[in-house]
Write an enzyme that holds these catalytic residues in place. Structure first.
Site, mmCIF file in Angstrom:
data_model
loop_
_atom_site.group_PDB
_atom_site.id
_atom_site.type_symbol
_atom_site.label_atom_id
_atom_site.label_comp_id
_atom_site.label_asym_id
_atom_site.label_seq_id
_atom_site.Cartn_x
_atom_site.Cartn_y
_atom_site.Cartn_z
ATOM 1 N N SER A 252 -9.728 1.597 2.929
ATOM 2 C CA SER A 252 -8.826 2.417 2.136
ATOM 3 C C SER A 252 -7.787 1.614 1.348
ATOM 4 O O SER A 252 -7.258 2.110 0.369
ATOM 5 C CB SER A 252 -8.099 3.410 3.036
ATOM 6 O OG SER A 252 -7.219 2.738 3.906
ATOM 7 N N SER B 277 -9.781 -0.800 7.028
ATOM 8 C CA SER B 277 -9.172 -0.557 5.714
ATOM 9 C C SER B 277 -8.493 -1.757 5.065
ATOM 10 O O SER B 277 -8.164 -1.717 3.887
ATOM 11 C CB SER B 277 -8.170 0.592 5.809
ATOM 12 O OG SER B 277 -8.852 1.809 5.833
ATOM 13 N N LYS C 71 0.859 -1.189 0.000
ATOM 14 C CA LYS C 71 0.000 0.000 0.000
ATOM 15 C C LYS C 71 0.892 1.235 0.000
ATOM 16 O O LYS C 71 1.974 1.229 0.601
ATOM 17 C CB LYS C 71 -0.882 -0.049 1.249
ATOM 18 C CG LYS C 71 -1.959 1.017 1.349
ATOM 19 C CD LYS C 71 -2.797 0.796 2.607
ATOM 20 C CE LYS C 71 -3.907 1.824 2.751
ATOM 21 N NZ LYS C 71 -4.744 1.554 3.951
#
Lengths: 92, 470, 485
Positions: free
Chosen positions: C150, C174, C75
């Site tokens: 997210s 997330s 990420k």
């Protein structure tokens, strides 16, 4: 009730500009969000203390020097630099 | 109307740790810009603080030395404000659970200045303003500080002066800071208000920020006192504000213009854990504290019969008192050591900084040897002083000079021999003395001193002569 | 079966070279990324260089580790030295960290092949990845729908087989929510099990890094590799106990599953049904089910938003245009420069959360919001403590629905916040939870469920999750994308 003045004040604290034309909209949005947060006022206060999530204490580092990074590394990502300093020009 | 000054202090003291408070970068003063930095102390995204154990220990030592209670539970908080010298946009500090609370420092007039709290926090970086632009150096960012906050207990500039000196002295003694105001390792903010004498209400206060010399503090306080009295006398009102003191013009001026509204939004730093200090740990730390200057001074006066003024001089700097303590070992006359230190050595170690480190060519042991010879009458006072000067010049022990120039004392047999010589060679003087002319003895004494080339002890010669003449 | 083990076997047995495999992934990324928008930065050169090293080692007859040579992704809020790390925010454009996140240090040392950095909501604030400066990541099952957020990019990439696994971060769901939306596995570890050093903070007391994988075994392998004590993170204790992989295939007979009724309130019928079907599977495997109430979690959502935004308002203060990232082009004075930089550099959702966080911490409001929220946090912690006296893990839906259509989440912030209702309690209480797929809705979008464990009981929930996955394997579907091993 969230007021325009509240928004102006927290925007200053947050170092954010809010344009005059956005202010009403944002105040309304924030009012909704704050109302949503207000739900906690209906929660009974159990008086439950919260310290830190795993109740940790006394996590320390020993006082031993590790060599710092060269200033070129430290300054590598600076948008502007001069004479080994981070530079903030007064005007641009 | 007469007005009383009311003041309180917030003093930032830089701790003498090797590394910064939350990372392992050096705290060394100076250095090329941004060379004492790492991802943590320039606040790169994703970095985390790790608390330096020594910072907590030093803060507790400072608390104990100023009669504070040490918190069993303390925690670190974030003080949020944006400024270019603060790389994370928050300063990690302690808000509502500081490490030390409720202490005091006693002044010579007997008044106690109450210490509200001592907490640990990180220093900010340095901003250099040049040609309208700002240059940022984070070397100092993250250097550990303690902030010592007093109650508004000061009633005069003299008290303030004494407090700062005492605080400096204590912190240096316990070794937690060098407290060099010029280098910024000690900085004072002073809150000042005035009120009609006899009133017990506090007036509106102003805060003078970041003063870096005791003289400036005194001058700024005097100026601000007069200014506030003037404002009130002229029917005005003192405005609560933050001021800066300008040394050159000896005036204070408002620091307004910081766009920040002062709302620091303190909250607990979730990146750091609780600090627990057991009573045992407090006792352990207490046991390692050196004798504090106040206590030491009293002891010198009581035990060694040293005059108050000299005792104060000896205890002002820890290194000096340690030197003294070592030099008097086994001696009968510590006062002589004190006189030598204050009379001779201090003349060569003049500056505050030098006294602080007290790096003297003569070791305490060498001084001890010299005084011992004096006590044993192997050398007389005047020559001992001269010898000390030579020792200070060269760093050699006293024996070196006593051998070299034969400054050794005169033993009893030799002394008797010389006295007999003098008596035999000056019958007229002997007769005069016997006839009641006390002064005639001086001629004989002079003769003996001449024979001994000044080494003989005058008192001893005098006694011997009288004995021999009968 | 475990993707990681499969790749490991292929590499070890020289069925394929690491370079060939890495190229395959890079080609598939190239083909699909314009539609999926999973990657925001493809690090092809770094990947190929690493692959070459692995091949050299294999050629020399060296034995490779389980994660060595396995192509993966991170990420974009995980710091990678010399590789741009933006949190998908304009304000960090161009920022190349000068240090590695501890998790990346560990995986890099294990020989992981980094394919690139994946898309996310700006600063991890969002539920659809659409607050990203680079636009949202889409769902590999249906690109009209979002990948969730997210960590939407990682979930999209792993779901679409354009990464064998990835690391995401989970502050309020997330990792689990996008894993659920993309039909894969996402583990949010116990707070403090994995070092946060190098994870660009959203909300420090809630953030944890965790694996996003195709299978439970993969999650276990990756978790074992990253859960370690780290002296750089004061809150990190590492994994407690043995490797979770040692017990991931154990029998779960006699295990007690807890279901809190509050978790089923307001959950869409098909999602609830999928969960209850899963319960039946568990019962068939010999697990017992206990039902109870947990009224405290009703307040979890506002508590979460207050705490998360408060911390975020502080964590994001540092983006001021001086040390790194974006700086406003025109300004007058330092204060103006900072304000312009931040106003131009942050997106709307980030600004909203900074403002809310500043509000709840500001003088006069602190007690009513932040302090009260902290108290309630204590209450929620206690409620879970009680629950774990009754069961080994709590089973709950991950999200009350399936993946939203693109554009839906950004239109109404508060309504979107409400969809985090099932995921946030875990972060508030610092617990581990793993989301695994448990079915599909009538549009063919995956449904997920989460197993919530007691602190540092990752082994328990991974074991139980694996048991379900093995028993109900038919729920899994490949998408049309990516590398077929």
């Amino acid at each position: 009730m969230v007021t325009r003045e509240d928004i102006e004040n927290i925007a200053i604290l947050s170092k954010l500009f809010v344009a005059e034309e956005e202010l009403d909209d944002l105040t309304k949005q924030m009012q909704e969000i704050v109302e949503f947060a207000d739900a906690i006022n209906n929660a009974p206060d159990s008086g439950e203390e919260f310290d830190n999530i795993n109740n940790l204490s006394n996590v320390f580092r020993e006082d031993e020097v590790v060599e710092s990074l060269p200033s070129e590394e430290i300054l590598k990502n600076a948008p502007e630099q001069a004479e080994d300093h981070f530079l903030v020009r007064n005007h641009a | 109307m007469k007005y009383e000054l009311v003041a309180g202090f917030e003093t930032h003291v830089e701790l003498s740790t090797k590394t910064k408070i939350f990372c392992s970068c050096t705290t060394a003063f100076g250095g090329e810009p941004n060379t004492h930095c790492c991802p943590v102390c320039i606040g790169l995204p994703g970095t985390l603080p790790k608390l330096n154990r020594q910072v907590v220990k030093y803060a507790i030592m400072a608390g104990l030395a100023t009669n504070c209670e040490i918190a069993e539970v303390a925690k670190m908080d974030r003080k949020n404000y944006c400024y270019p010298d603060l790389p994370k946009a928050y300063q990690i500090s302690e808000y509502d659970k500081p490490l030390c609370e409720h202490g005091y420092i006693q002044l010579s007039n007997g008044r106690k200045i109450r210490i509200l709290r001592i907490h640990i926090e990180e220093d900010a970086g340095k901003l250099v303003h040049a040609h309208g632009d700002t240059y940022v150096d984070y070397n100092r960012g993250g250097v550990p500080l303690i902030e010592i906050v007093t109650e508004p207990d000061f009633r005069s500039v003299d008290e303030a002066r004494e407090y700062v000196e005492k605080l400096q002295q204590i912190m240096r003694y316990i070794g937690v800071s060098d407290c060099r105001m010029q280098e910024g390792s000690m900085r004072c903010d002073v809150n000042i208000s005035v009120r009609p004498e006899g009133s017990d209400k506090l007036g509106t206060r102003t805060e003078i920020k970041n003063m870096n010399s005791i003289n400036n503090i005194a001058k700024a306080m005097e100026y601000e006192y007069e200014r506030q009295v003037d404002v009130i006398e002229n029917g005005g009102k003192v405005i609560q504000e933050t001021l800066r003191y300008d040394d050159a013009s000896n005036t204070t001026s408002s620091m307004r213009g910081k766009e920040d509204a002062n709302d620091y939004r303190y909250f607990r730093d979730p990146d750091l854990v609780t600090i627990l200090t057991s009573r045992e740990e407090v006792e352990e730390i207490k046991a390692t504290l050196p004798e504090l200057p106040e206590v030491k001074r009293e002891r010198y006066i009581d035990e060694y019969d040293i005059p108050e003024k000299d005792a104060a001089l000896l205890t002002k700097y820890r290194k000096v008192s340690e030197y003294f303590d070592e030099a008097i070992d086994g001696l009968k006359t510590p006062k002589t050591v004190s006189n030598f230190i204050i009379g001779s050595i201090f003349r060569r170690v003049e500056t505050e900084k030098d006294k602080e480190s007290f790096d003297v060519a003569v070791t305490p042991k060498q001084l001890n040897e010299l005084v011992k010879m004096l006590e044993e009458k192997k050398i007389q006072n005047n020559l001992a002083k001269k010898t000390l000067e030579k020792m200070l010049d060269t760093g050699k022990p006293c024996t070196a000079f006593i051998d070299e120039s034969d400054l050794g004392g005169v033993d009893d047999n030799a002394l008797a021999e010389m006295c007999r010589n003098a008596i035999d060679g000056n019958p007229a003087a002997v007769a005069d003395y016997k006839g009641g002319k006390e002064k005639a003895l001086m001629a004989l004494l002079g003769n003996v001193m001449k024979q001994s080339r000044g080494k003989a002890d005058a008192q001893a010669v005098r006694a011997k002569l009288i004995e021999l003449i009968g | 079966m475990s993707q990681i083990k499969k790749i490991h076997d292929m590499l070890s047995s020289k069925q394929i070279s690491c370079k060939e495999l890495t190229e395959k992934y890079l080609i598939e990324i190239e083909k699909s990324n314009s539609e999926l928008n999973a990657y925001v930065n493809v690090t092809a050169d770094t990947a190929m260089a690493q692959a070459e090293k692995v091949d050299a080692k294999i050629a020399k007859g060296g034995e490779i580790g389980l994660l060595e040579g396995v192509p993966m992704t991170l990420k974009d809020n995980l710091s990678t030295k010399g590789i741009e790390t933006t949190c998908c925010s304009k304000i960090l454009t161009g920022y190349k960290p000068i240090y590695n996140a501890t998790v990346w240090d560990k995986l890099e040392n294990e020989g992981a092949v980094l394919l690139g950095k994946t898309n996310m909501d700006e600063f991890a604030m969002g539920s659809s990845s659409e607050t990203s400066y680079f636009g949202g990541a889409t769902n590999p099952f249906n690109t009209k729908h979002c990948a969730g957020g997210s960590s939407g990019g990682v979930a999209s990439a792993v779901g679409a087989d354009i990464a064998a696994y990835g690391l995401g971060s989970d502050t309020g769901g997330s990792i689990r929510q996008p894993a659920s939306f993309c039909g894969i596995v996402g583990l949010k570890p116990t707070y403090g099990a994995v070092s946060r050093y190098g994870l660009i903070a959203y909300a420090s007391s809630l953030d944890q890094i965790g694996p996003v994988t195709k299978t439970v075994e993969d999650a276990s392998i990756v978790y074992d590799a990253i859960s370690d004590y780290d002296p750089k993170d004061s809150t990190c204790q590492g994994r407690k106990g043995n490797l979770t992989f040692d017990t991931v295939n154990n029998d779960i007979k006699g295990m007690k599953i807890g279901i809190a009724r509050e978790y089923l309130d307001g959950v869409r019928d098909d999602v609830k049904e999928a969960l209850l079907n899963a319960v039946k599977v568990y019962e068939s495997l010999g697990a017992e089910v206990v039902y109870f109430d947990m009224p405290a979690i009703k307040f979890a959502l506002p508590v979460y938003y207050i705490i998360a935004c408060a911390e975020a308002s502080s964590n994001l203060g540092r983006y001021d245009g001086i040390r790194y990232g974006f700086k406003a082009e025109h300004y007058n004075g330092t204060h103006d420069m900072m304000c312009r930089t931040r106003s131009e550099g942050f997106g709307d959702e980030v600004k909203r959360r900074i403002l809310l966080g500043t509000y709840v911490l500001s003088a006069g409001y602190y007690d009513a919001y932040y302090k009260k929220a902290q108290n309630l946090r204590g209450t929620i912690v206690k409620a879970f403590d009680d629950a774990f006296t009754k069961c080994d893990f709590v089973l709950a839906p991950t999200v009350p629905m399936t993946a939203f259509e693109m554009g839906h989440a950004v239109s109404d912030p508060v309504e979107t916040y409400l969809t985090d209702i099932c995921t946030v309690p875990v972060n508030i209480a610092g617990l581990p939870a793993v989301s695994i797929p448990c079915g599909f809705d009538n549009k063919g979008l995956p449904i997920g469920m989460q197993l919530i464990g007691n602190k540092f009981k990752e082994a328990t929930i991974l074991n139980a999750a694996n048991a379900y996955e093995k028993a109900a394997g038919e729920n899994f579907k490949d998408t049309k994308w990516g590398v077929k091993l």
